[in-house]
Design an enzyme around this catalytic site. Sequence first.
Site, PDB file in Angstrom:
ATOM      1  CB  SER A 136      -0.961  -0.011   1.189  1.00 42.76           C
ATOM      2  OG  SER A 136      -0.356  -0.532   2.322  1.00 42.76           O
ATOM      3  CG  HIS A 194      -2.549  -0.544  -3.855  1.00 41.89           C
ATOM      4  ND1 HIS A 194      -2.836   0.754  -3.544  1.00 41.89           N
ATOM      5  CD2 HIS A 194      -2.794  -1.258  -2.709  1.00 41.89           C
ATOM      6  CE1 HIS A 194      -3.225   0.820  -2.292  1.00 41.89           C
ATOM      7  NE2 HIS A 194      -3.206  -0.376  -1.767  1.00 41.89           N
ATOM      8  CD  GLU A 207      -2.806   3.684  -6.239  1.00 41.60           C
ATOM      9  OE1 GLU A 207      -2.764   2.971  -5.220  1.00 41.60           O
ATOM     10  OE2 GLU A 207      -2.565   4.894  -6.205  1.00 41.60           O
ATOM     11  CG  ASN A 232      -3.101   3.925   0.631  1.00 41.28           C
ATOM     12  OD1 ASN A 232      -4.308   4.001   0.881  1.00 41.28           O
ATOM     13  ND2 ASN A 232      -2.493   2.779   0.428  1.00 41.28           N
TER      14      ASN A 232
HETATM   15  N1  CAA Z   1     -16.021  -9.265   0.659  1.00 39.90           N
HETATM   16  C1  CAA Z   1     -16.824  -9.500  -0.394  1.00 39.90           C
HETATM   17  N2  CAA Z   1     -17.977  -8.867  -0.611  1.00 39.90           N
HETATM   18  C2  CAA Z   1     -18.344  -7.944   0.284  1.00 39.90           C
HETATM   19  C3  CAA Z   1     -17.567  -7.625   1.410  1.00 39.90           C
HETATM   20  C4  CAA Z   1     -16.365  -8.345   1.580  1.00 39.90           C
HETATM   21  N3  CAA Z   1     -15.551  -8.137   2.630  1.00 39.90           N
HETATM   22  N4  CAA Z   1     -18.183  -6.649   2.115  1.00 39.90           N
HETATM   23  C5  CAA Z   1     -19.321  -6.374   1.447  1.00 39.90           C
HETATM   24  N5  CAA Z   1     -19.410  -7.143   0.359  1.00 39.90           N
HETATM   25  C6  CAA Z   1     -20.486  -7.127  -0.659  1.00 39.90           C
HETATM   26  C7  CAA Z   1     -21.781  -7.549  -0.054  1.00 39.90           C
HETATM   27  O1  CAA Z   1     -21.919  -8.955  -0.119  1.00 39.90           O
HETATM   28  C8  CAA Z   1     -22.776  -6.854  -0.950  1.00 39.90           C
HETATM   29  O2  CAA Z   1     -22.927  -7.598  -2.166  1.00 39.90           O
HETATM   30  P1  CAA Z   1     -24.299  -7.590  -3.004  1.00 39.90           P
HETATM   31  O3  CAA Z   1     -24.450  -6.189  -3.514  1.00 39.90           O
HETATM   32  O4  CAA Z   1     -24.017  -8.587  -4.061  1.00 39.90           O
HETATM   33  O5  CAA Z   1     -25.363  -7.992  -2.046  1.00 39.90           O
HETATM   34  C9  CAA Z   1     -22.087  -5.537  -1.310  1.00 39.90           C
HETATM   35  O6  CAA Z   1     -20.671  -5.770  -1.077  1.00 39.90           O
HETATM   36  C10 CAA Z   1     -22.530  -4.389  -0.434  1.00 39.90           C
HETATM   37  O7  CAA Z   1     -22.336  -4.761   0.915  1.00 39.90           O
HETATM   38  P2  CAA Z   1     -23.282  -4.362   2.126  1.00 39.90           P
HETATM   39  O8  CAA Z   1     -24.676  -4.144   1.615  1.00 39.90           O
HETATM   40  O9  CAA Z   1     -23.076  -5.341   3.230  1.00 39.90           O
HETATM   41  O10 CAA Z   1     -22.677  -3.041   2.701  1.00 39.90           O
HETATM   42  P3  CAA Z   1     -22.389  -1.658   2.018  1.00 39.90           P
HETATM   43  O11 CAA Z   1     -23.323  -1.336   0.927  1.00 39.90           O
HETATM   44  O12 CAA Z   1     -22.220  -0.729   3.154  1.00 39.90           O
HETATM   45  O13 CAA Z   1     -20.942  -1.882   1.350  1.00 39.90           O
HETATM   46  C11 CAA Z   1     -18.610  -1.682   1.447  1.00 39.90           C
HETATM   47  C12 CAA Z   1     -19.840  -2.295   2.080  1.00 39.90           C
HETATM   48  C13 CAA Z   1     -18.443  -2.199   0.026  1.00 39.90           C
HETATM   49  C14 CAA Z   1     -17.423  -2.099   2.289  1.00 39.90           C
HETATM   50  C15 CAA Z   1     -18.797  -0.111   1.421  1.00 39.90           C
HETATM   51  O14 CAA Z   1     -19.084   0.346   2.702  1.00 39.90           O
HETATM   52  C16 CAA Z   1     -17.590   0.619   0.888  1.00 39.90           C
HETATM   53  O15 CAA Z   1     -17.401   0.750  -0.312  1.00 39.90           O
HETATM   54  N6  CAA Z   1     -16.752   1.136   1.815  1.00 39.90           N
HETATM   55  C17 CAA Z   1     -15.535   1.860   1.450  1.00 39.90           C
HETATM   56  C18 CAA Z   1     -14.444   0.855   1.160  1.00 39.90           C
HETATM   57  C19 CAA Z   1     -13.167   1.526   0.802  1.00 39.90           C
HETATM   58  O16 CAA Z   1     -13.002   2.736   0.808  1.00 39.90           O
HETATM   59  N7  CAA Z   1     -12.171   0.691   0.473  1.00 39.90           N
HETATM   60  C20 CAA Z   1     -10.843   1.171   0.165  1.00 39.90           C
HETATM   61  C21 CAA Z   1     -10.008   1.023   1.387  1.00 39.90           C
HETATM   62  S1  CAA Z   1      -8.401   1.615   1.085  1.00 39.90           S
HETATM   63  C22 CAA Z   1      -7.574   0.315   0.511  1.00 39.90           C
HETATM   64  O17 CAA Z   1      -8.021  -0.787   0.438  1.00 39.90           O
HETATM   65  C23 CAA Z   1      -6.188   0.625   0.083  1.00 39.90           C
HETATM   66  C24 CAA Z   1      -5.145   0.540   1.097  1.00 39.90           C
HETATM   67  O18 CAA Z   1      -4.013   0.275   0.717  1.00 39.90           O
HETATM   68  C25 CAA Z   1      -5.346   0.870   2.501  1.00 39.90           C
END
Ligand code: CAA
Length: 283
Positions: A119, A140, A152, A190
């Site tokens: 990351s 990434h 990325e 990030n």
């Molecule tokens: N694995 C697989 N599928 C998942 C999941 C997981 N851990 N979490 C949620 N899902 C799926 C659910 O099954 C659901 O699927 P369907 O549409 O097929 O039913 C869908 O995602 C939506 O989930 P929820 O309804 O439970 O919840 P939500 O609508 O709140 O979405 C979320 C959850 C996708 C996590 C959303 O809150 C989100 O996009 N959050 C932001 C995530 C983000 O910013 N990620 C980047 C982090 S930074 C990074 O990763 C880089 C780094 O280097 C640090």
Amino acid sequence: MEVKVFGVIGAGQMGNGIAQVAAASGLNVIMNDIQQPFVDKGLKTIAGILGRSVEKGKMTAADKDALLGRIRTSVKLDDLAAADFVVEAATEKQDIKFQLFRDLDRICKPGVILATNTSSIPIGRIAAQTQRSDKVIGMHFMNPVPVMKLVEVIPGIATSEETFKTTWALSEKFGKTPAKANDYPGFIANRILLPMINEAVYCLYHGVGCREDIDTVMKLGMNHPMGPLALADLIGLDTCLAIMETLYDGFKDSKYRPCPLLRKYVEAGWLGRKTGRGFYEYK
Ligand code: CAA
């Protein structure tokens, strides 16, 4: 080299997600970690997600079984000799990644691209551990990998155009949209996301708001899917701290200093969802 066998180092939250999307694209996957319970847990996580897709009618049980059948688990790094492309998604610790890249360079076939899901550790620094720096690149993925559309793609200073094109095409094969970032601390994602999260932690530290209000402001005021503190818990507070340290070390600019409260949580072992406690508590 045509990629048929895809190797993933690390079966944690990033590694098992990457293994899932690679297998979903039809590739045979080797998912490697240092201990059998880790790969078993990774495979169980994938099976659980696919099981829910079957229940929702988004996938047939036969497709689920076929996908799982394409993932082979491994606890010996030597197994990666069979891979045509490897992505490393191990712990975000420089020494661990350096050793892995030295070992993979020795084990993998000469033409094989060694990608890292780091990351924030500079790609050029990781590439310099190998004799194939033209074949080392950043790939990434975002968390949760099966859901997030972005990859990325980060070429290091010595990465060849061919390596870049292969990695870009593979990201598209996985159903993702790649974006190119150059090799500077934190890349693009990030460099922007973590200072925002760190500032949210400062808001908590300075008593500007409680955790719920800080997250509500960003969710409802800015339409973010989740608040920054809940997102930090999802990413892992140790990873957040490691990224802030990389930004701070890389730029020597005080705007990237990690919030003391973030460090305090990490020192207490409150790392977020994975330990059951971060800014919030989890069952
Ligand atoms: N694995 C697989 N599928 C998942 C999941 C997981 N851990 N979490 C949620 N899902 C799926 C659910 O099954 C659901 O699927 P369907 O549409 O097929 O039913 C869908 O995602 C939506 O989930 P929820 O309804 O439970 O919840 P939500 O609508 O709140 O979405 C979320 C959850 C996708 C996590 C959303 O809150 C989100 O996009 N959050 C932001 C995530 C983000 O910013 N990620 C980047 C982090 S930074 C990074 O990763 C880089 C780094 O280097 C640090």
